[in-house]
Design an enzyme around this catalytic site. Structure first.
Site, PDB file in Angstrom:
ATOM      1  N   VAL A 177       1.116  -3.710   3.881  1.00  0.00           N
ATOM      2  CA  VAL A 177       1.058  -5.016   4.558  1.00  0.00           C
ATOM      3  C   VAL A 177       2.328  -5.854   4.369  1.00  0.00           C
ATOM      4  O   VAL A 177       2.479  -6.887   5.018  1.00  0.00           O
ATOM      5  CB  VAL A 177      -0.164  -5.893   4.161  1.00  0.00           C
ATOM      6  CG1 VAL A 177      -1.449  -5.366   4.716  1.00  0.00           C
ATOM      7  CG2 VAL A 177      -0.223  -6.096   2.673  1.00  0.00           C
TER       8      VAL A 177
ATOM      9  N   LYS B 217       0.502   3.449  -2.956  1.00  0.00           N
ATOM     10  CA  LYS B 217      -0.649   4.349  -3.139  1.00  0.00           C
ATOM     11  C   LYS B 217      -0.215   5.816  -3.133  1.00  0.00           C
ATOM     12  O   LYS B 217      -0.874   6.665  -3.726  1.00  0.00           O
ATOM     13  CB  LYS B 217      -1.694   4.083  -2.043  1.00  0.00           C
ATOM     14  CG  LYS B 217      -2.367   2.708  -2.169  1.00  0.00           C
ATOM     15  CD  LYS B 217      -3.215   2.364  -0.962  1.00  0.00           C
ATOM     16  CE  LYS B 217      -3.871   0.978  -1.105  1.00  0.00           C
ATOM     17  NZ  LYS B 217      -4.529   0.519   0.118  1.00  0.00           N
TER      18      LYS B 217
ATOM     19  N   TYR C  81      -4.726   3.932   7.985  1.00  0.00           N
ATOM     20  CA  TYR C  81      -6.118   3.441   8.088  1.00  0.00           C
ATOM     21  C   TYR C  81      -6.711   3.794   9.454  1.00  0.00           C
ATOM     22  O   TYR C  81      -6.545   4.917   9.918  1.00  0.00           O
ATOM     23  CB  TYR C  81      -6.175   1.944   7.775  1.00  0.00           C
ATOM     24  CG  TYR C  81      -5.405   1.637   6.519  1.00  0.00           C
ATOM     25  CD1 TYR C  81      -5.869   2.091   5.292  1.00  0.00           C
ATOM     26  CD2 TYR C  81      -4.183   0.977   6.553  1.00  0.00           C
ATOM     27  CE1 TYR C  81      -5.151   1.867   4.140  1.00  0.00           C
ATOM     28  CE2 TYR C  81      -3.458   0.754   5.399  1.00  0.00           C
ATOM     29  CZ  TYR C  81      -3.945   1.202   4.198  1.00  0.00           C
ATOM     30  OH  TYR C  81      -3.233   1.003   3.064  1.00  0.00           O
TER      31      TYR C  81
ATOM     32  N   TYR D 100      -3.671  -2.137 -10.227  1.00  0.00           N
ATOM     33  CA  TYR D 100      -3.555  -1.961  -8.767  1.00  0.00           C
ATOM     34  C   TYR D 100      -2.686  -3.062  -8.140  1.00  0.00           C
ATOM     35  O   TYR D 100      -1.788  -2.790  -7.346  1.00  0.00           O
ATOM     36  CB  TYR D 100      -4.958  -1.919  -8.147  1.00  0.00           C
ATOM     37  CG  TYR D 100      -4.946  -1.953  -6.635  1.00  0.00           C
ATOM     38  CD1 TYR D 100      -4.540  -0.837  -5.900  1.00  0.00           C
ATOM     39  CD2 TYR D 100      -5.297  -3.102  -5.933  1.00  0.00           C
ATOM     40  CE1 TYR D 100      -4.503  -0.866  -4.508  1.00  0.00           C
ATOM     41  CE2 TYR D 100      -5.264  -3.140  -4.548  1.00  0.00           C
ATOM     42  CZ  TYR D 100      -4.860  -2.017  -3.847  1.00  0.00           C
ATOM     43  OH  TYR D 100      -4.813  -2.056  -2.475  1.00  0.00           O
TER      44      TYR D 100
ATOM     45  N   SER E 119       0.793  -1.234   0.000  1.00  0.00           N
ATOM     46  CA  SER E 119       0.000   0.000   0.000  1.00  0.00           C
ATOM     47  C   SER E 119       0.825   1.283   0.000  1.00  0.00           C
ATOM     48  O   SER E 119       0.269   2.364  -0.211  1.00  0.00           O
ATOM     49  CB  SER E 119      -0.934   0.024   1.206  1.00  0.00           C
ATOM     50  OG  SER E 119      -2.021  -0.843   0.980  1.00  0.00           O
TER      51      SER E 119
HETATM   52  O1  DON Z   1      -5.147  -4.437  -1.470  1.00  0.00           O
HETATM   53  C1  DON Z   1      -4.474  -5.218  -0.809  1.00  0.00           C
HETATM   54  O2  DON Z   1      -4.980  -6.063  -0.143  1.00  0.00           O
HETATM   55  C2  DON Z   1      -2.947  -5.124  -0.769  1.00  0.00           C
HETATM   56  N1  DON Z   1      -2.341  -5.460  -1.952  1.00  0.00           N
HETATM   57  C3  DON Z   1      -2.440  -3.832  -0.259  1.00  0.00           C
HETATM   58  C4  DON Z   1      -2.898  -3.694   1.109  1.00  0.00           C
HETATM   59  C5  DON Z   1      -2.001  -2.960   2.009  1.00  0.00           C
HETATM   60  O3  DON Z   1      -0.803  -2.908   1.891  1.00  0.00           O
HETATM   61  C6  DON Z   1      -2.708  -2.417   3.161  1.00  0.00           C
HETATM   62  N2  DON Z   1      -1.808  -1.737   4.018  1.00  0.00           N
HETATM   63  N3  DON Z   1      -1.486  -1.792   5.112  1.00  0.00           N
END
Ligand code: DON
Length: 314
Positions: free
Chosen positions: A265, A72, A247, A196, A69
């Site tokens: 993540v 982003k 978040y 994405y 993320s």
């Molecule tokens: O959309 C998702 O599930 C992941 N590829 C990215 C999520 C993410 O990194 C959330 N962050 N903490």
């Protein structure tokens, strides 16, 4: 905000690395994307790039990890360059108070995501970046943009991570289709999600990530290269990182660390001390909110030791 002497900062980084090596509560590695589940939990890296170009590295700072993320931030920067403030007709700028992949607010708010850092918002941003391109070109554009920001063409996208997420990303598929039903996705959901998932699969080391964050530390300027965004836009991206970058734990991160930060993540966090430093930390174990457990603790130690906080006069 001021910077400690270089030797003091080296000692601070050494102390953080030593403290993190002793930590036994390291969080849990994300397992919902197969390629992430096998990353060893004992990893820890930190990189600090100062405004004058000095670099401080510690632990596994040179080892690439999945930025997830954190991408982003770069995707938002690219989209704002394409459509400017028009973006805010399709995405809000308020903290969500919800987990990154929540679908709840979308119904009440008619398919307009709260901010560009929750998944729904990032999917709209990916839709903007896809306009006028085939998905491959849009992914290539994103990769080249990150090469340019980091000054490093060795950065790659990990196909197996992108594929793994496409195979398991049912919530993201739901979010994208739901927004398409509201008319807030202009391309087919599978094409947007392809972009994405690939941006999330960028692999970067702490050093590369801290280098890529320099424009946010320097009011939009990239040393040796010129301007990426104007000062106002850099300020605003930092504001979104502070209010929405973690978040439903964004308030806690502001309370504990006090500087703009964006987590992923994969266990990375990009953090910015405006005018002073661009920082990246990485440790794959996540806390209960899905943010790097040791990464957050390390940044807390760093801000304590240096006095770096956007809420401080020091
Ligand atoms: O959309 C998702 O599930 C992941 N590829 C990215 C999520 C993410 O990194 C959330 N962050 N903490």
């Amino acid at each position: 905000m001021s910077a400690p002497a270089s030797s003091d900062l080296s000692a601070i980084v050494e102390n953080i690395v030593a403290t993190m090596a002793q930590e036994t509560h390291r969080g849990k590695v994300a397992s919902y994307i197969p390629g992430l589940a096998c990353v060893p939990v004992n990893k820890f890296g930190i990189a600090i790039v100062m405004a004058d170009g000095t670099v401080h590295l510690g632990g596994d700072a040179l080892e690439p990890f999945s930025i997830q993320s954190i991408s982003k931030v770069f995707a938002l920067t690219l989209a704002l360059g394409k459509v400017g403030d028009q973006l805010w007709r399709r995405v809000g700028r308020e903290p969500s108070g919800n987990p990154f992949n929540s679908i709840m607010q979308l119904e009440a708010e008619h398919g307009i995501p709260r901010n560009p850092f929750i998944n729904a918002g990032a999917i709209v941003v990916a839709d903007v970046n896809l306009a006028g391109h085939m998905p491959r070109e849009a992914i290539g554009e994103m990769l080249r943009f990150v090469h340019y920001l980091a000054g490093d063409e060795s950065i790659v996208i990990e196909e197996d991570i992108a594929r793994g997420e496409a195979e398991t990303g049912f919530r993201n598929i739901a979010l994208a289709n739901y927004m398409r039903a509201f008319g807030n996705l202009h391309h087919p959901a599978d094409l947007v999600l392809g972009c994405y998932f690939h941006q999330c699969a960028l692999a970067m080391s702490c050093q590369q990530l801290a280098m890529a964050g320099r424009y946010l530390m320097l009011d939009g300027m990239l040393p040796g290269s010129g301007r990426v965004v104007n000062a106002r836009r850099a300020r605003r991206i930092n504001a979104l990182m502070l209010t929405c970058g973690h978040y439903d734990a964004s308030g806690d991160f502001a309370f504990r660390v006090g500087i703009p930060g964006k987590s992923g993540v994969g266990g990375g966090i990009l953090a910015v001390v405006p005018g002073v430093a661009s920082i990246a930390v990485w440790s794959p174990g996540l806390n209960e909110n899905g943010n790097s457990a040791l990464g957050t603790r390390a940044l807390e130690m760093l801000s304590e030791a240096t006095g770096w906080s956007v809420f401080s006069a020091r």
